[in-house]
Write a protein that holds these residues in place. Sequence first.
Motif, PDB file in Angstrom:
ATOM      1  N   LEU A   1       0.831  -1.202   0.000  1.00  0.00           N
ATOM      2  CA  LEU A   1       0.000   0.000   0.000  1.00  0.00           C
ATOM      3  C   LEU A   1       0.864   1.251   0.000  1.00  0.00           C
ATOM      4  CD1 LEU A   1      -2.804   1.342   0.212  1.00  0.00           C
ATOM      5  CD2 LEU A   1      -2.531   1.238   2.699  1.00  0.00           C
ATOM      6  N   ARG A   2       1.914   1.248   0.810  1.00  0.00           N
ATOM      7  CA  ARG A   2       2.796   2.404   0.865  1.00  0.00           C
ATOM      8  C   ARG A   2       3.502   2.629  -0.467  1.00  0.00           C
ATOM      9  NH1 ARG A   2       7.364   1.389   4.594  1.00  0.00           N
ATOM     10  NH2 ARG A   2       8.301   0.619   2.691  1.00  0.00           N
ATOM     11  N   ALA A   3       3.941   1.542  -1.120  1.00  0.00           N
ATOM     12  CA  ALA A   3       4.682   1.663  -2.366  1.00  0.00           C
ATOM     13  C   ALA A   3       3.782   2.003  -3.546  1.00  0.00           C
ATOM     14  CB  ALA A   3       5.436   0.371  -2.649  1.00  0.00           C
ATOM     15  N   ASN A   4       2.557   1.460  -3.565  1.00  0.00           N
ATOM     16  CA  ASN A   4       1.701   1.600  -4.738  1.00  0.00           C
ATOM     17  C   ASN A   4       0.436   2.403  -4.460  1.00  0.00           C
ATOM     18  OD1 ASN A   4       3.456  -0.057  -6.258  1.00  0.00           O
ATOM     19  ND2 ASN A   4       2.533  -1.856  -5.323  1.00  0.00           N
ATOM     20  N   GLY A   5       0.423   3.177  -3.382  1.00  0.00           N
ATOM     21  CA  GLY A   5      -0.766   3.943  -3.028  1.00  0.00           C
ATOM     22  C   GLY A   5      -1.120   5.013  -4.032  1.00  0.00           C
ATOM     23  N   LYS A   6      -0.164   5.448  -4.825  1.00  0.00           N
ATOM     24  CA  LYS A   6      -0.429   6.511  -5.809  1.00  0.00           C
ATOM     25  C   LYS A   6      -1.234   6.008  -7.002  1.00  0.00           C
ATOM     26  CE  LYS A   6       4.135   5.663  -7.655  1.00  0.00           C
ATOM     27  NZ  LYS A   6       5.492   6.101  -7.659  1.00  0.00           N
ATOM     28  N   TYR A   7      -1.360   4.695  -7.147  1.00  0.00           N
ATOM     29  CA  TYR A   7      -2.073   4.150  -8.287  1.00  0.00           C
ATOM     30  C   TYR A   7      -3.556   3.883  -8.009  1.00  0.00           C
ATOM     31  CZ  TYR A   7       2.633   3.447 -10.008  1.00  0.00           C
ATOM     32  OH  TYR A   7       3.931   3.637 -10.397  1.00  0.00           O
TER      33      TYR A   7
ATOM     34  N   GLN B   1      -9.704   7.903  -1.976  1.00  0.00           N
ATOM     35  CA  GLN B   1     -10.646   7.315  -1.037  1.00  0.00           C
ATOM     36  C   GLN B   1     -10.236   5.869  -0.696  1.00  0.00           C
ATOM     37  OE1 GLN B   1     -14.660   7.155  -2.489  1.00  0.00           O
ATOM     38  NE2 GLN B   1     -15.474   6.332  -0.585  1.00  0.00           N
ATOM     39  N   GLY B   2      -9.830   5.094  -1.684  1.00  0.00           N
ATOM     40  CA  GLY B   2      -9.369   3.721  -1.456  1.00  0.00           C
ATOM     41  C   GLY B   2      -8.091   3.693  -0.622  1.00  0.00           C
ATOM     42  N   PHE B   3      -7.196   4.653  -0.903  1.00  0.00           N
ATOM     43  CA  PHE B   3      -5.945   4.704  -0.142  1.00  0.00           C
ATOM     44  C   PHE B   3      -6.204   5.020   1.324  1.00  0.00           C
ATOM     45  CE2 PHE B   3      -2.413   7.172   1.604  1.00  0.00           C
ATOM     46  CZ  PHE B   3      -1.399   6.239   1.490  1.00  0.00           C
ATOM     47  N   TYR B   4      -7.020   6.047   1.596  1.00  0.00           N
ATOM     48  CA  TYR B   4      -7.267   6.433   2.990  1.00  0.00           C
ATOM     49  C   TYR B   4      -8.088   5.369   3.727  1.00  0.00           C
ATOM     50  CZ  TYR B   4      -5.094  10.889   2.164  1.00  0.00           C
ATOM     51  OH  TYR B   4      -4.185  11.860   1.877  1.00  0.00           O
ATOM     52  N   GLY B   5      -8.959   4.660   3.026  1.00  0.00           N
ATOM     53  CA  GLY B   5      -9.692   3.563   3.652  1.00  0.00           C
ATOM     54  C   GLY B   5      -8.759   2.443   4.090  1.00  0.00           C
ATOM     55  N   ARG B   6      -7.825   2.089   3.211  1.00  0.00           N
ATOM     56  CA  ARG B   6      -6.863   1.047   3.560  1.00  0.00           C
ATOM     57  C   ARG B   6      -5.898   1.520   4.648  1.00  0.00           C
ATOM     58  NH1 ARG B   6      -7.774   0.535  -1.998  1.00  0.00           N
ATOM     59  NH2 ARG B   6      -8.360  -1.577  -2.629  1.00  0.00           N
ATOM     60  N   LYS B   7      -5.501   2.792   4.569  1.00  0.00           N
ATOM     61  CA  LYS B   7      -4.620   3.353   5.592  1.00  0.00           C
ATOM     62  C   LYS B   7      -5.312   3.329   6.950  1.00  0.00           C
ATOM     63  CE  LYS B   7      -2.168   7.567   6.793  1.00  0.00           C
ATOM     64  NZ  LYS B   7      -1.924   8.971   6.441  1.00  0.00           N
ATOM     65  N   HIS B   8      -6.593   3.660   6.970  1.00  0.00           N
ATOM     66  CA  HIS B   8      -7.368   3.629   8.212  1.00  0.00           C
ATOM     67  C   HIS B   8      -7.457   2.187   8.739  1.00  0.00           C
ATOM     68  CE1 HIS B   8     -10.369   4.763  11.156  1.00  0.00           C
ATOM     69  NE2 HIS B   8     -11.143   3.771  10.719  1.00  0.00           N
ATOM     70  N   TYR B   9      -7.611   1.225   7.840  1.00  0.00           N
ATOM     71  CA  TYR B   9      -7.682  -0.187   8.250  1.00  0.00           C
ATOM     72  C   TYR B   9      -6.384  -0.614   8.954  1.00  0.00           C
ATOM     73  CZ  TYR B   9      -7.506  -5.270   7.761  1.00  0.00           C
ATOM     74  OH  TYR B   9      -7.368  -6.611   8.001  1.00  0.00           O
TER      75      TYR B   9
END
Length: 167
Positions: free
Chosen positions: A61-67, A71-79
């Motif tokens: 997620l950290r490496a490929n979060g820009k792709y 909303q999907g990135f922050y949801g996964r980050k929150h998880y």
Amino acid sequence: MSDDSLLLDPAIRNWVVVPIVLITFFVGLCKHYVQVLITNPPTPERKSVLEQQILNRAKLLRANGKYITSQGFYGRKHYFNDMKNGVLQSKIKEYEDATPTSPMQDPNQMMNMMKGSLINYIPMMVVGGLIGWAFSGFVISTLSCFPFTTPLCSMPLTAVACCVSSP
């Protein structure tokens, strides 16, 4: 001084050193393959595999979060990082509470330690036996027996021939 010098065979390298090296090498090779056959590879625990997969997912997620979408990135980050219910935060709390286990309490580790000791002990007996058998007629050293060492002159191994010279 008397002329009781010990004469060594000029080809001692070929008849003593090379066989010792070959015996040691082949016994070590056999020991390695026996150790590979006998020891059990450690089986990973389910909990450690799950933790490793969670860490790999967070790294991806950290490496490929820009792709992905924000909303999907922050949801996964929150998880992963939520202070109350985040997966990584709960793992930190578990590590703080966990006490390390002793390897002596696990029977599998004890058995592997015993197998390792046995695998190291038996080849040394074999090497000693083979070298003693192969070189049973050779003179290895001279002992000078002084009056205070006379009882010690008879102590060397019976399989090893010693020349006893008096001063």
